[in-house]
Write a protein that holds these residues in place. Structure first.
Motif, short mmCIF file in Angstrom:
data_model
loop_
_atom_site.label_atom_id
_atom_site.label_comp_id
_atom_site.label_asym_id
_atom_site.label_seq_id
_atom_site.Cartn_x
_atom_site.Cartn_y
_atom_site.Cartn_z
N SER A 78 37.01 37.26 53.05
CA SER A 78 36.41 38.53 52.69
C SER A 78 36.75 39.60 53.74
O SER A 78 37.10 40.74 53.41
N THR B 151 41.05 38.48 41.97
CA THR B 151 40.32 39.72 42.21
C THR B 151 39.94 40.34 40.87
O THR B 151 40.47 39.97 39.82
N THR B 152 39.00 41.26 40.92
CA THR B 152 38.58 41.96 39.70
C THR B 152 38.63 43.45 39.96
O THR B 152 38.71 43.89 41.11
N SER C 254 37.01 47.49 39.23
CA SER C 254 35.71 48.16 39.14
C SER C 254 35.63 48.87 37.81
O SER C 254 36.64 49.39 37.31
N LYS D 174 40.01 50.32 42.67
CA LYS D 174 39.51 49.10 43.31
C LYS D 174 40.15 47.80 42.83
O LYS D 174 40.44 47.64 41.65
N ASN E 259 38.57 44.06 43.72
CA ASN E 259 37.48 43.45 44.49
C ASN E 259 37.61 41.94 44.55
O ASN E 259 37.97 41.30 43.56
N ASP F 228 35.78 39.43 44.08
CA ASP F 228 34.53 38.84 43.54
C ASP F 228 34.51 37.31 43.58
O ASP F 228 33.47 36.70 43.80
N VAL F 229 35.67 36.73 43.34
CA VAL F 229 35.71 35.26 43.31
C VAL F 229 35.28 34.71 44.68
O VAL F 229 34.47 33.79 44.79
N GLU G 200 33.45 36.18 46.83
CA GLU G 200 32.02 36.43 47.08
C GLU G 200 31.14 35.42 46.36
O GLU G 200 30.13 34.96 46.90
N LEU G 201 31.54 35.02 45.16
CA LEU G 201 30.73 34.00 44.47
C LEU G 201 30.93 32.62 45.10
O LEU G 201 30.00 31.81 45.10
#
Ligand code: ARG
Length: 429
Positions: free
Chosen positions: A260, A277-278, A280, A286, A288, A290-291, A293-294
Motif C-alpha cells: 500500500s 487495482t480499481t 474511482s 484514479k 486504487n 482496493d485488492v 486494502e481488502l
C-alpha cells in the motif's frame, strides 16, 4: 417445515420459535452437508459391522447417500428451510427412499456428534487448503528472492530511512513467514485430527459401535475417546483453527501495508498489475489498490470470528444449542481467510519493481551502520566507531551491492539463506 425428527406428544411447534431456533442454520449447513453425508456413510458401514444393518440394508443406504451427494453437487437437491437442518434432511431423504431401512440410520448417533464430525472434517479440509495457499506464497516469494536478489530497496525503521535492504531480504522475509504459517496450519490440522462420531449426544451409547473402523474410514488420525470431551472440544478446536489462519493473515496484513505504501506516488517502488487495482466512480485519474486494502482487512474479520466463538464459550460441559453459532463464525473466517490467501501468490508473482524510484530513495546515510561495523572490525571500539560513522562527512555514496553483500544472511552469503528456506519448504510440498 417438514415433520421435525424429534416431534412427539402432539406438541405443535410455534412457527416464530421454530424460525428463531433455526435462524439461517439450515442455509449454512449447505457448507457442511457433504461432510455430513460422508460421515453418514461411515456410520452406516459401522452399523453393518456390528450387525445393525444387514448387507442389503447397508448397500441401499450407501447407494442413497452417494446419490444424495451427487444431487447436492448437481443442484438437484437443495437444502433449504423445508428441513430443520442438514441432519434432518439426510434422514428424511433416506426414509423417503428406503422406508423402514432409512429409519435405521440414526441408530447410535445424535445430531450432537453428527455436527461435530461434519464440522471437524470441514475444518480439516479448510486448514489444508489454507496450508496449500501459504506454501504457494512461500514458493513465489522464494523464487523472487533469488530473481530479485540484487534489487536495492530502502530499509526503514519507524518509517525512516535506515539501511540498504534488497529484494533478497524483502522476499525472504515473506518466504520464511509463510513457511511458518503453513507449518502452523499443518500442525493445527494434526492437533484436531480426531473423530468425535460415536460419542452420540455427549454421553456415549449402550451399544458396541465399531468406532475404530469409523475413525479409519473417515481418515482421522485418532478418535476422541471421552464423549464429554468431544462436546467440550467444539468451539475450542474452532478457535485453534481460526488462530492458525489469523497468523497467516497477520503477515498478509503487513505485506499489504508495505504494498500500500510502495504503490503511492510518493514511494512509487512497485507497480501492481492493472487487474489488482480499481478505478474511482468520480475521479477519472484514479487507480486504487482496493485488492490490497481488502487483503489487509481480512485479518480483522477473521479475528472477529475468533472472538465471536470465544464469547459463546462460557458454558458448562455438555451440548448446548449456543454452540450452533460457532458455525457462521468458522464459515466467515475461512471464507475470508481462504479467499485472501488464495490471491496473494499470483499478486506477488506479478509485482514489478521500479528501480529508478528505489535508487532515488537510497542515500549515503544508509551506509553509516555498515561503516561503523567496518571500523569496529578493524579494531576501533564500537562506541567510538559509532561516533565516527555518525559524522556525515564520512558518509560516502556506495553501491548498494557492495553494502548488501556483507549482510544478506548468516555468514554473509545469500545462498545459504535461500537453501535453508528451500529445504523447509520442501517438507511442505
Ligand atoms: N444445528 C445444531 C448445532 O449446530 C445441530 C445439533 C442439534 N442438536 C440438538 N440437540 N438440538 O448445534
Amino acid at each position: 417445515m417438514s415433520t421435525l425428527l424429534w416431534q412427539k406428544d402432539g406438541v405443535v411447534v410455534d412457527a416464530a420459535i421454530q424460525a428463531f431456533l433455526a435462524g439461517d442454520d439450515v442455509i449454512l449447513d449447505r457448507e457442511f452437508i457433504r461432510y455430513d453425508i460422508t460421515a453418514s456413510r461411515a456410520h452406516a458401514s459401522g452399523l453393518h459391522k456390528i450387525g445393525v444393518l444387514d448387507a442389503d440394508e447397508w448397500a441401499a443406504i450407501d447407494r442413497e447417500l452417494q446419490q444424495l451427494d451427487q444431487d447436492v453437487v448437481s443442484g438437484a437437491f437443495v437444502l433449504d428451510a423445508h428441513y430443520e437442518d442438514m441432519h434432518s434432511a439426510i434422514e428424511a431423504r433416506l426414509i423417503d427412499r428406503l422406508a423402514e431401512t432409512g429409519k435405521k440410520i440414526h441408530t447410535g448417533r445424535s445430531r450432537n456428534d453428527q455436527v461435530l464430525v461434519a464440522t471437524r472434517l470441514w475444518l480439516k479440509a479448510q486448514l489444508l487448503a489454507c496450508q496449500q495457499h501459504c506454501t504457494a506464497i512461500a514458493q513465489v516469494a522464494l523464487a523472487r528472492a533469488a530473481q530479485d536478489r540484487d534489487v536495492a530497496i530502502p530499509g526503514y525503521t519507524h518509517l525512516q530511512r535506515a539501511m540498504v535492504s534488497s529484494g533478497l531480504m524483502w522476499w525472504s522475509a515473506w518466504a520464511e513467514a509463510f513457511i511458518d504459517n503453513a507449518e502452523r496450519l499443518r500442525a493445527t490440522a494434526a492437533w484436531l485430527d480426531s473423530n468425535p462420531l460415536g460419542t452420540a449426544a455427549g454421553y456415549g451409547v449402550n451399544m458396541a459401535l465399531d468406532r475404530a473402523h469409523v475413525t479409519e474410514a473417515l481418515g482421522f488420525a485418532r478418535m476422541q475417546v471421552s464423549p464429554i470431551y468431544a462436546q467440550l472440544s467444539r468451539g475450542k478446536f474452532e478457535i485453534a483453527a481460526i488462530e492458525a489462519v489469523c497468523s497467516a493473515l497477520l503477515d498478509v496484513r503487513r505485506l499489504a501495508w508495505d504494498l500500500s505504501l510502495f504503490t503511492t506516488a510518493e514511494f512509487g517502488f512497485v507497480k501492481l498489475p492493472a487487474h489488482y487495482t480499481t478505478g474511482s466512480s468520480l475521479m477519472p485519474n484514479k487507480r486504487n489498490p482496493d485488492v490490497i486494502e481488502l487483503l489487509r482487512a481480512a485479518y480483522a474479520r477473521c479475528a472477529a470470528s475468533r472472538t465471536e466463538i470465544e464469547q459463546l464459550m462460557s458454558l458448562p460441559s455438555g451440548y448446548h444449542r449456543d454452540l450452533q453459532f460457532s458455525k457462521p463464525a468458522i464459515v466467515n473466517a475461512f471464507k475470508q481467510g481462504g479467499m485472501a490467501l488464495a490471491l496473494v501468490s499470483p499478486l506477488l508473482d506479478a509485482l514489478v519493481w521500479v528501480p529508478e524510484k528505489l535508487n532515488a530513495s537510497l542515500d549515503a546515510s544508509m551506509h553509516a551502520t555498515d561503516l561503523a561495523l567496518e571500523l569496529a572490525q578493524s579494531g576501533m571500539p564500537f562506541r567510538d566507531a559509532y561516533q565516527a560513522a555518525a559524522n556525515p562527512e564520512r558518509w560516502e555514496t556506495r553501491s548498494a551491492e557492495s553494502s548488501l553483500q556483507a549482510r544478506v544472511s548468516p555468514g554473509g552469503h545469500a545462498m545459504p539463506m535461500l537453501e535453508i528456506l528451500a529445504a523447509r519448504l520442501q517438507t511442505l510440498i
